[in-house]
Scaffold this motif. Sequence first.
Motif, mmCIF file in Angstrom:
data_model
loop_
_atom_site.group_PDB
_atom_site.id
_atom_site.type_symbol
_atom_site.label_atom_id
_atom_site.label_comp_id
_atom_site.label_asym_id
_atom_site.label_seq_id
_atom_site.Cartn_x
_atom_site.Cartn_y
_atom_site.Cartn_z
ATOM 1 N N ALA A 1 30.921 45.316 44.389
ATOM 2 C CA ALA A 1 32.346 45.096 44.550
ATOM 3 C C ALA A 1 32.896 44.872 45.856
ATOM 4 C CB ALA A 1 33.500 45.179 43.261
ATOM 5 N N THR B 1 31.976 45.141 48.803
ATOM 6 C CA THR B 1 31.921 44.396 50.226
ATOM 7 C C THR B 1 32.387 43.203 49.394
ATOM 8 O OG1 THR B 1 29.908 43.640 49.431
ATOM 9 C CG2 THR B 1 29.525 45.348 50.629
ATOM 10 N N ASP B 2 33.060 43.090 48.158
ATOM 11 C CA ASP B 2 33.392 41.907 47.545
ATOM 12 C C ASP B 2 32.728 41.350 47.584
ATOM 13 O OD1 ASP B 2 35.502 40.377 47.253
ATOM 14 O OD2 ASP B 2 36.354 39.402 49.056
ATOM 15 N N TYR B 3 31.525 41.110 47.382
ATOM 16 C CA TYR B 3 30.343 40.225 46.840
ATOM 17 C C TYR B 3 29.900 39.486 48.075
ATOM 18 C CZ TYR B 3 31.606 42.491 41.889
ATOM 19 O OH TYR B 3 31.624 43.329 41.673
ATOM 20 N N ARG B 4 30.184 40.067 49.299
ATOM 21 C CA ARG B 4 30.453 39.048 50.700
ATOM 22 C C ARG B 4 28.711 39.788 50.880
ATOM 23 N NH1 ARG B 4 35.633 39.607 53.999
ATOM 24 N NH2 ARG B 4 34.340 38.532 55.398
ATOM 25 N N SER C 1 38.946 34.075 46.234
ATOM 26 C CA SER C 1 38.081 34.744 47.502
ATOM 27 C C SER C 1 37.933 33.527 48.289
ATOM 28 C CB SER C 1 36.872 35.154 47.321
ATOM 29 O OG SER C 1 36.612 36.004 48.341
ATOM 30 N N GLN D 1 30.882 34.042 48.827
ATOM 31 C CA GLN D 1 29.901 35.010 47.850
ATOM 32 C C GLN D 1 29.279 35.334 47.661
ATOM 33 O OE1 GLN D 1 33.453 35.597 45.941
ATOM 34 N NE2 GLN D 1 34.757 37.811 46.361
#
Length: 176
Positions: free
Chosen positions: A105, A107-110, A149, A153
Motif C-alpha cells: 500500500a 507504493t499503491d501496489y504499483r 486505480s 498494480q
Amino acid sequence: KYFSALEVIYNHTQEEGTAIYGDDFTSYTELVALHDSSVYGYHTQNFFLTSHPSFQLQIENSLRSVYDDVMYPYWDFLIDSRLGENWAQSILYSEDWFGPANNTADTDYRPTGRFKNVAIPYDPAETEYPDAIHGPYGFLGNGLDFNPSKYLQRTNNFCGLQVIGCCPCARARASG
C-alpha cells in the motif's frame, strides 16, 4: 532493447506511435481494447489457442516498429516454478525487467521501475473504444476489475496474506 520498446508501446498513444514508428506500431491502449473486446472474446471461444499467437505477432510487430531487431521473448514458466515459495525472486520481477511483485500500500501496489507510471486505458463514456469491455470505473479490462486505480498494480499479497507459491506450475513440473 525489449523492455525499452515495450515501454514505448505502453507510453505512446496510437497516433503518436504511428507518427514516429510507422503503421506497424500498436499502442498498449489499442492492444488492451482488442484483447478485451466484446466482439472477439479472446477468452470465451474455441479460438483461444489460435487467437493469442496472432495477438502476440501484433505485439511483436509493434516492438519491431520501435527497434527492428527486437522480438517477443519465450518464457518457460516451468523454470521459474522451481523457485517455489520464492517465485517473486524470478528475474521477471527484477527492477530492470517488470519490477518487483512485493508491492505494498505504501507504493499503491504499483511496480517500481520503468512500468511504475503505466496508466490503465480509460474510456468512461465508452465512446473511444465502444467494442472493448469496460470495468465499472471506466477502465478497459475484463469487466470484473473493481479497482479504481488508474495505474498498473501488482502485488504478491492479498488481504494481508503473502502468496507463497505457484501451485499449477509445481503440479505441471511434478507430472512432466
